[in-house]
Design a protein around this motif. Structure first.
Motif, PDB file in Angstrom:
ATOM      1  N   VAL A   5      37.407  45.649  60.462  1.00  0.00           N
ATOM      2  CA  VAL A   5      37.035  44.249  60.288  1.00  0.00           C
ATOM      3  C   VAL A   5      36.794  43.966  58.805  1.00  0.00           C
ATOM      4  N   PHE A   6      37.484  42.952  58.277  1.00  0.00           N
ATOM      5  CA  PHE A   6      37.275  42.501  56.906  1.00  0.00           C
ATOM      6  C   PHE A   6      36.609  41.131  56.934  1.00  0.00           C
ATOM      7  N   SER A   7      35.551  40.971  56.170  1.00  0.00           N
ATOM      8  CA  SER A   7      34.943  39.646  56.054  1.00  0.00           C
ATOM      9  C   SER A   7      35.834  38.772  55.178  1.00  0.00           C
ATOM     10  N   ARG A   8      35.673  37.469  55.301  1.00  0.00           N
ATOM     11  CA  ARG A   8      36.449  36.550  54.459  1.00  0.00           C
ATOM     12  C   ARG A   8      36.149  36.792  52.985  1.00  0.00           C
ATOM     13  N   GLU A   9      34.873  37.009  52.677  1.00  0.00           N
ATOM     14  CA  GLU A   9      34.483  37.235  51.287  1.00  0.00           C
ATOM     15  C   GLU A   9      35.148  38.501  50.734  1.00  0.00           C
ATOM     16  N   GLU A  10      35.227  39.536  51.557  1.00  0.00           N
ATOM     17  CA  GLU A  10      35.856  40.787  51.126  1.00  0.00           C
ATOM     18  C   GLU A  10      37.338  40.583  50.873  1.00  0.00           C
ATOM     19  N   LEU A  11      38.005  39.826  51.748  1.00  0.00           N
ATOM     20  CA  LEU A  11      39.437  39.569  51.575  1.00  0.00           C
ATOM     21  C   LEU A  11      39.701  38.715  50.330  1.00  0.00           C
ATOM     22  N   ILE A  12      38.834  37.750  50.081  1.00  0.00           N
ATOM     23  CA  ILE A  12      38.966  36.941  48.860  1.00  0.00           C
ATOM     24  C   ILE A  12      38.930  37.836  47.638  1.00  0.00           C
ATOM     25  N   GLU A  13      37.970  38.757  47.598  1.00  0.00           N
ATOM     26  CA  GLU A  13      37.828  39.633  46.434  1.00  0.00           C
ATOM     27  C   GLU A  13      39.004  40.591  46.315  1.00  0.00           C
ATOM     28  N   LEU A  14      39.480  41.129  47.437  1.00  0.00           N
ATOM     29  CA  LEU A  14      40.573  42.099  47.407  1.00  0.00           C
ATOM     30  C   LEU A  14      41.913  41.454  47.041  1.00  0.00           C
ATOM     31  N   ILE A  15      42.175  40.260  47.540  1.00  0.00           N
ATOM     32  CA  ILE A  15      43.490  39.632  47.376  1.00  0.00           C
ATOM     33  C   ILE A  15      43.523  38.644  46.224  1.00  0.00           C
ATOM     34  N   TRP A  16      42.492  37.825  46.097  1.00  0.00           N
ATOM     35  CA  TRP A  16      42.501  36.790  45.070  1.00  0.00           C
ATOM     36  C   TRP A  16      41.684  37.156  43.831  1.00  0.00           C
ATOM     37  N   GLY A  17      40.782  38.140  43.965  1.00  0.00           N
ATOM     38  CA  GLY A  17      39.990  38.566  42.822  1.00  0.00           C
ATOM     39  C   GLY A  17      38.608  37.957  42.809  1.00  0.00           C
ATOM     40  N   ALA A  18      37.682  38.653  42.149  1.00  0.00           N
ATOM     41  CA  ALA A  18      36.278  38.241  42.135  1.00  0.00           C
ATOM     42  C   ALA A  18      36.061  36.911  41.414  1.00  0.00           C
ATOM     43  N   ASP A  19      36.988  36.538  40.524  1.00  0.00           N
ATOM     44  CA  ASP A  19      36.818  35.295  39.760  1.00  0.00           C
ATOM     45  C   ASP A  19      37.503  34.105  40.419  1.00  0.00           C
ATOM     46  N   PHE A  20      37.979  34.270  41.656  1.00  0.00           N
ATOM     47  CA  PHE A  20      38.619  33.179  42.376  1.00  0.00           C
ATOM     48  C   PHE A  20      37.625  32.045  42.590  1.00  0.00           C
ATOM     49  N   GLU A  21      38.051  30.816  42.303  1.00  0.00           N
ATOM     50  CA  GLU A  21      37.128  29.683  42.334  1.00  0.00           C
ATOM     51  C   GLU A  21      37.214  28.875  43.626  1.00  0.00           C
ATOM     52  N   GLY A  22      38.150  29.220  44.518  1.00  0.00           N
ATOM     53  CA  GLY A  22      38.243  28.522  45.795  1.00  0.00           C
ATOM     54  C   GLY A  22      37.205  29.014  46.778  1.00  0.00           C
ATOM     55  N   ASP A  23      37.333  28.592  48.052  1.00  0.00           N
ATOM     56  CA  ASP A  23      36.390  29.052  49.077  1.00  0.00           C
ATOM     57  C   ASP A  23      37.129  29.884  50.116  1.00  0.00           C
ATOM     58  N   ASP A  24      36.360  30.391  51.097  1.00  0.00           N
ATOM     59  CA  ASP A  24      36.969  31.302  52.063  1.00  0.00           C
ATOM     60  C   ASP A  24      37.878  30.600  53.067  1.00  0.00           C
ATOM     61  N   ARG A  25      37.971  29.270  53.002  1.00  0.00           N
ATOM     62  CA  ARG A  25      38.957  28.560  53.812  1.00  0.00           C
ATOM     63  C   ARG A  25      40.374  28.990  53.426  1.00  0.00           C
ATOM     64  N   THR A  26      40.535  29.447  52.197  1.00  0.00           N
ATOM     65  CA  THR A  26      41.838  29.933  51.744  1.00  0.00           C
ATOM     66  C   THR A  26      42.333  31.066  52.637  1.00  0.00           C
ATOM     67  N   VAL A  27      41.429  31.959  53.013  1.00  0.00           N
ATOM     68  CA  VAL A  27      41.798  33.071  53.897  1.00  0.00           C
ATOM     69  C   VAL A  27      42.248  32.534  55.246  1.00  0.00           C
ATOM     70  N   ASP A  28      41.508  31.584  55.804  1.00  0.00           N
ATOM     71  CA  ASP A  28      41.852  31.019  57.107  1.00  0.00           C
ATOM     72  C   ASP A  28      43.249  30.400  57.101  1.00  0.00           C
ATOM     73  N   VAL A  29      43.569  29.695  56.028  1.00  0.00           N
ATOM     74  CA  VAL A  29      44.883  29.042  55.917  1.00  0.00           C
ATOM     75  C   VAL A  29      45.996  30.089  55.887  1.00  0.00           C
ATOM     76  N   HIS A  30      45.809  31.144  55.103  1.00  0.00           N
ATOM     77  CA  HIS A  30      46.837  32.185  55.001  1.00  0.00           C
ATOM     78  C   HIS A  30      46.975  32.963  56.308  1.00  0.00           C
ATOM     79  N   ILE A  31      45.866  33.209  57.005  1.00  0.00           N
ATOM     80  CA  ILE A  31      45.926  33.873  58.308  1.00  0.00           C
ATOM     81  C   ILE A  31      46.700  33.011  59.296  1.00  0.00           C
TER      82      ILE A  31
END
Length: 225
Positions: free
Chosen positions: A168-194
């Protein structure tokens, strides 16, 4: 030889687990609390950590977060609690698996072996999910001979989930792994890509499925064929 860290402030449980794992051919490091566990990791190569949640000085959640930040190894959290909020907190901290006390040492062994297989898969250039093959070198997804070229972030998200089936990956973890720690969007980005990945590969549900873990994030499951 595979090195496993067993951390529990109950010396009887720690000793039982360590003895059983040694009898199965693993080398075991023992730690009685979170601070000692981190010290062991700093001094020794470890391939997997078994960590109790309720410990003095530094609890299992803190240890798990620290492992996620500095080490790329699987973690199994042990706990006497079987409530959904506790599991949610464990997965949010980055654990790969969760085992409730009391447990059979044999079940722990099954879970350890499964995690070690998953992490071995994660180091590969290609991941095979039944008829689907994901190639990290070419950035191609081959589905029974049909080739898909995905947008970069979609591919990286799929490869990340596929490299660790059932984790299980949290949305926050996926944001950091894929988009990077300095990503300025929100975790809705993960939902859209999923959502896009699910739509794109809807015809291949018998090969793999991306499941929502309520309140936490996502995991990829591979049905047995």
């Amino acid at each position: 030889m595979i090195n496993i860290l067993v951390t529990d402030d109950d010396r009887h449980i720690r000793g039982l687990v360590a003895t059983y794992l040694r009898s199965e051919g693993f080398h075991v490091f023992e730690a009685s609390d979170g601070n000692e566990a981190i010290a062991v990791l700093e001094r020794n190569p470890v391939q997997l950590a078994v960590v109790d949640i309720m410990m003095p000085n530094k609890d299992g959640y803190e240890v798990c977060k620290e492992i996620r930040e500095y080490y790329d190894i699987p973690v199994i959290l042990l706990t006497a609690k079987d409530q959904l909020p506790d599991k949610e907190r464990g997965y949010s901290a980055g654990t790969d698996d969760y085992l409730t006390k009391p447990f059979e040492p044999k079940e722990l062994l099954f879970r350890i072996k499964a995690l070690l297989r998953r992490y071995e898969m994660a180091s590969a250039e290609k991941v095979v999910l039944n008829r689907v093959m994901i190639d990290r070198k070419s950035y191609e997804v081959n589905c029974g001979g049909k080739i898909y070229m995905l947008p970069m972030k979609e591919f990286e998200l799929l490869f990340q989930l596929a490299s660790y089936p059932d984790r299980v990956f949290s949305r926050e973890e996926l944001i950091e792994l894929i988009w990077g720690a300095d990503f300025e969007g929100d975790d809705r980005t993960v939902d859209v890509h999923i959502k896009r990945l699910r739509e794109r590969f809807a015809a291949y549900n018998e090969d793999f499925r991306i499941q929502t873990v309520r309140g936490v994030g996502y995991k990829l499951e591979v049905p047995v064929q």
